[in-house]
Design an enzyme around this catalytic site. Structure first.
Site, PDB file in Angstrom:
ATOM      1  N   GLU A  35       0.810  -1.249   0.048  1.00  0.00           N
ATOM      2  CA  GLU A  35       0.030   0.004  -0.163  1.00  0.00           C
ATOM      3  C   GLU A  35       0.696   1.336   0.025  1.00  0.00           C
ATOM      4  O   GLU A  35       0.309   2.417   0.017  1.00  0.00           O
ATOM      5  CB  GLU A  35      -1.051   0.053   1.204  1.00  0.00           C
ATOM      6  CG  GLU A  35      -1.968  -1.080   1.015  1.00  0.00           C
ATOM      7  CD  GLU A  35      -3.150  -0.816   2.182  1.00  0.00           C
ATOM      8  OE1 GLU A  35      -4.329  -1.682   1.873  1.00  0.00           O
ATOM      9  OE2 GLU A  35      -3.041  -0.275   2.962  1.00  0.00           O
ATOM     10  N   ASN A  36       2.020   1.352  -0.245  1.00  0.00           N
ATOM     11  CA  ASN A  36       2.817   2.543  -0.343  1.00  0.00           C
ATOM     12  C   ASN A  36       2.746   3.278  -1.435  1.00  0.00           C
ATOM     13  O   ASN A  36       2.969   4.633  -1.684  1.00  0.00           O
ATOM     14  CB  ASN A  36       4.362   2.159   0.246  1.00  0.00           C
ATOM     15  CG  ASN A  36       4.702   1.531   1.641  1.00  0.00           C
ATOM     16  OD1 ASN A  36       3.749   1.671   2.284  1.00  0.00           O
ATOM     17  ND2 ASN A  36       5.739   1.192   1.828  1.00  0.00           N
TER      18      ASN A  36
END
Length: 806
Positions: free
Chosen positions: A410-411
């Site tokens: 999710e970065n």
């Protein structure tokens, strides 16, 4: 020649003076025995100096442990031997450590994810020696690096991105804040002469070719001979430098397959340098990633991923044994799972984890440990990331179960969609790791295995990361904001994360809480507005709970239904959609969460729903049609029987359709006109049956159905290994469940969530070693269904007003 001596005995642990003011006096007063491998929390627990961190609110009251500096110390005898060199080998130090031998500093480390080796022969004494490892607070280290490099945005107000340590140790929306320290993996002395095998990295191909990459560490420059052998085929090479590649070819190897597609033959590989020996197992298979649509092919065959996300199974890693992993993997395979995604907020798992996956045919998707934050790329982080990645890519390369390296969790989405760019003001955030450093390391060390920059990710840096039309998607509007029926609005290629909460088993809540009586707040809840979302999530699907027992049953049931709904929708899209990875399989402590197996290892109703939704063959009513999902290697054919019925069981319309679903396919069958539209939605239901697979579909939500009060006969009898409970329905019984853990915390039932029509019978098998009350096994609150009679005394068990969060 070489010899290894573990240094696991005689350790003592003490707190460094001058720590937080709330460190209890008994802890600062002296030293306590320490277990190695282990950690501070478990040592203090074993010494009786703290209560179990997982119970009640102990997590909060023990926050001082992560803010304290600690020292481990041991003494050992040593005598000179015939070897030329002796090293201290540290397989895992958690995390900010200073290692000293006989008062001489060997090194300072700050990375939980890698191992270390220090030459010490010149420091060893004939006789007693003292080895000391000081662990400074990971909090202090991370906050110092943050002050030096500048703030980075994250999903939580914790500095976990500034230290190479499992991010979830700093707390998560399912996990406690227990910032650990300790000698987390084996430590010992290795003595050797001439040269040693520093690394063995085999690359096996489906056609039988094996390239064995060997790295040699030397004391002298004299040539050495390295040999490799597998399946009766051997190769030998004289090595004058520090690296070699031995090429072998196994004729006609048996291919390794994921579970459900074939067998999992493993071949013993032995590499020798003189008397030194490395042993491992390899499998012959190919793996490819369809980067356009995102799909995994093994041996050229597309695999629909029936996956689950994996988090560390305990916050205290040394407690995770092979036996515990085998139990959890058995629960996964029994639920039809074929892939584990090792999530990026945790750690690279133990060798036993990947060995078991190889044996069971469980595919492994491995995130690099970066999650939900912007990570600095400056030194010393870049060098640490490179070192840990090189070690772990080389370590895991032999495993055929590992099919994908993924850069982060999710970065990429955070940078694109969560307002990070404005907050970063041009500072580094990890892009250099995900798009450059990590893929270059994988390409160099593990070229036969694909790499994907992150998840969610759409295939190109300029595209929206969470676009369902390409790459991987994470779906979190459901649970956070939307009803679970919104899953039907998605048409994804591959769903790598989606989930819905439910509480743990009753026995788990009871063990973890001293509340009397229990309330929904008795189960740990770490999610933002988690209690409110649980109740709002019931929506029109199920009635509002009036008591704790109602809350526990209905929210568990709603979790199971929500995930079954999503999985069925996405499986019905095969081959357009080629995978679902449920958040999450397991928990690390007793908590209300998204897991199917709770923190005490007990199965939640979600697990039973997962077993049905992930079965090879599935029937699912969707949008006026029936999806016949056949993810087996054989055709599925026969007479598909539709019956529209009154709730009394009386048939109103029957239709039979001959069908044939090809292997690994989905057949959509339009509902015949006589069954597609009910005469009275509140008083009718639909069954569809093919062979032994049946699905039951209600034309309205349960709260709108005119279900009669449940009428049934239930009998329990003692049988070898436990009890047999037989329930015969006198009326429709909606979502029948049995909770034997309310009578024996160790009891397990073989099935849950069974809907019976009048006259039908269900037999439940309860495994237990205890004598149970057979009457209690057949009544509330052990035996339940949605349309049960209200038990006497319900008003006295009503939820306290504070628990009725809306």
């Amino acid at each position: 020649m070489s010899s290894y001596r573990p240094l696991h005995d005689g350790w003592i642990l003490s707190a460094v003076p001058g720590g937080p003011a709330d460190v209890p006096a008994p802890v600062t007063a002296g030293s306590v025995p320490a277990t190695v491998p282990g950690c501070v929390h478990t040592d203090l627990l074993a010494a009786g100096l703290i209560d179990d961190p997982y119970l009640d609110d102990n997590e909060r009251r023990q926050a001082w442990i992560g803010r304290t500096d600690w020292v481990y110390r041991t003494s050992f005898a040593w005598s000179p031997d015939e070897h030329e060199r002796t090293d201290v080998v540290c397989e895992g130090l958690d995390t900010v450590a200073t290692v000293e031998l006989n008062g001489v500093r060997l090194a300072a480390t700050a990375n939980e994810h890698r191992s270390y080796r220090f030459p010490v022969r010149h420091l060893l004494r004939d006789g007693d020696n003292t080895l000391t490892v000081r662990f400074d607070s990971a909090y202090d280290y991370a906050e110092e690096r943050r002050a030096a490099l500048g703030e980075r945005p994250a999903s939580y107000a914790e500095p976990y991105m500034f230290v190479r340590k499992a991010a979830c140790n700093f707390g998560w929306d399912w996990g406690p804040t227990v910032v650990t320290a300790g000698i987390s993996r084996p430590i010992g002395l290795e003595s050797w002469s001439g040269a040693r095998l520093a690394e063995v990295r085999p690359i096996a191909h489906a056609d039988g070719r094996v390239e064995v990459h060997v790295r040699v560490e030397r004391v002298t420059e004299a040539p050495v001979t390295v040999t490799a052998e597998v399946a009766g085929v051997s190769a030998e090479q004289h090595v004058g430098g520090r690296a070699a590649v031995l090429a072998l070819r196994v004729p006609d190897p048996e291919p390794w397959w994921p579970r459900g597609y074939g067998g999992q033959p493993l071949y013993d590989l032995t590499v020798r340098l003189g008397p030194q020996e490395w042993r491992g197992r390899i499998g012959f298979r190919s793996v490819e990633l369809d980067r356009e649509a995102f799909g995994i092919r093994v041996n050229g065959v597309p695999v629909f991923v029936r996956g689950v996300n994996w988090i560390p199974d305990d916050c205290f890693a040394p407690r995770i044994t092979r036996e515990r992993l085998a139990e959890r993997f058995g629960q996964a395979t029994a639920a039809g799972v074929n892939l584990l995604r090792v999530w990026g907020g945790g750690r690279y798992e133990s060798d036993a984890f990947y060995d078991l996956a190889d044996e069971l045919g469980l595919l492994v998707w491995q995130d690099f440990p970066f999650a939900c934050a912007a990570y600095p790329e400056e030194e010393p982080f870049r060098s640490e990331v490179e070192a840990e990645a090189r070690q772990n890519v080389a370590r895991l390369a032999p495993h055929p179960s590992l099919v994908l390296w993924c850069g982060n969790n999710e970065n990429l989405e955070g940078h694109a969609d969560w307002g990070w760019q404005e907050r970063l003001e041009g500072r580094s955030w990890g892009a250099g790791f995900y798009y450059d450093l990590l893929p270059s390391i994988v390409a160099e060390l593990d070229p036969a295995r694909p790499y994907w920059p992150g998840s969610p990710y759409s295939g190109a840096p300029g595209q929206p990361p969470n676009d369902p039309s390409t790459g991987t998607v994470h779906i979190w509007d459901v649970w956070n904001r939307e009803d679970y029926t919104r899953y039907a609005a998605y048409r994804p290629r591959f769903v790598a994360e989606f989930g819905f909460q439910g509480p743990p088993a009753y026995a788990t809540v009871r063990r973890a809480s001293s509340d009397e009586p229990l309330t929904p707040g008795s189960s740990h809840q770490k999610a933002d507005d988690g209690q409110g979302k649980l109740l709002r999530g019931l929506g029109e699907h199920l009635p509002a709970p009036e008591t704790f027992d109602d809350w526990h049953y209905l929210t568990q049931l709603n979790q199971a239904r929500a995930m079954a709904f999503g999985i069925e929708r996405f499986r019905a899209l095969m081959p357009y959609c080629m995978g679902t990875i449920v958040w999450q399989l397991n928990d690390c402590w007793p908590v209300t969460s998204w897991s199917a197996v709770d923190g005490d290892g007990r199965l939640k109703p979600l697990w039973y729903a997962l077993r049905r939704a992930y079965a090879d063959r599935l029937l699912s009513v969707q949008d006026g049609a029936l999806a016949v999902v056949n993810d087996s290697g054989e055709p599925w054919s026969g007479d598909l029987r539709f019956v529209r019925r009154r709730l009394t069981g009386e048939p109103l319309a029957k239709e039979v359709v001959a069908v044939r679903a090809a292997p690994r396919s989905v057949l959509r069958v339009a509902l015949p006109g006589s069954v597609v539209t009910p005469g009275d939605p509140a008083r009718e239901l639909l069954t569809a049956e093919l062979d032994t697979v049946r699905t039951t579909y209600c034309y309205a939500e349960d709260t709108a159905m005119a279900f009669p009060e449940a009428v049934y006969d239930a009998r329990a009898e003692r049988v070898p290994g436990g009890y047999r409970v037989t329930v015969t329905a006198g009326s429709v019984l909606r979502e029948l469940v049995l909770f034997p853990d309310r009578l024996d915390p160790g009891a397990v039932v073989d099935d849950q969530l069974v809907t019976l029509l009048p006259g039908e019978r269900a037999v439940f098998h309860v495994t237990t070693e205890r004598e149970l009350d057979t009457g209690a096994l057949t009544r509330f609150p052990v035996l339940r269904c949605v349309n049960e009679r209200a038990p006497a005394g319900r008003a006295q068990r009503s939820l306290p007003a504070r628990s009725q969060v809306m």
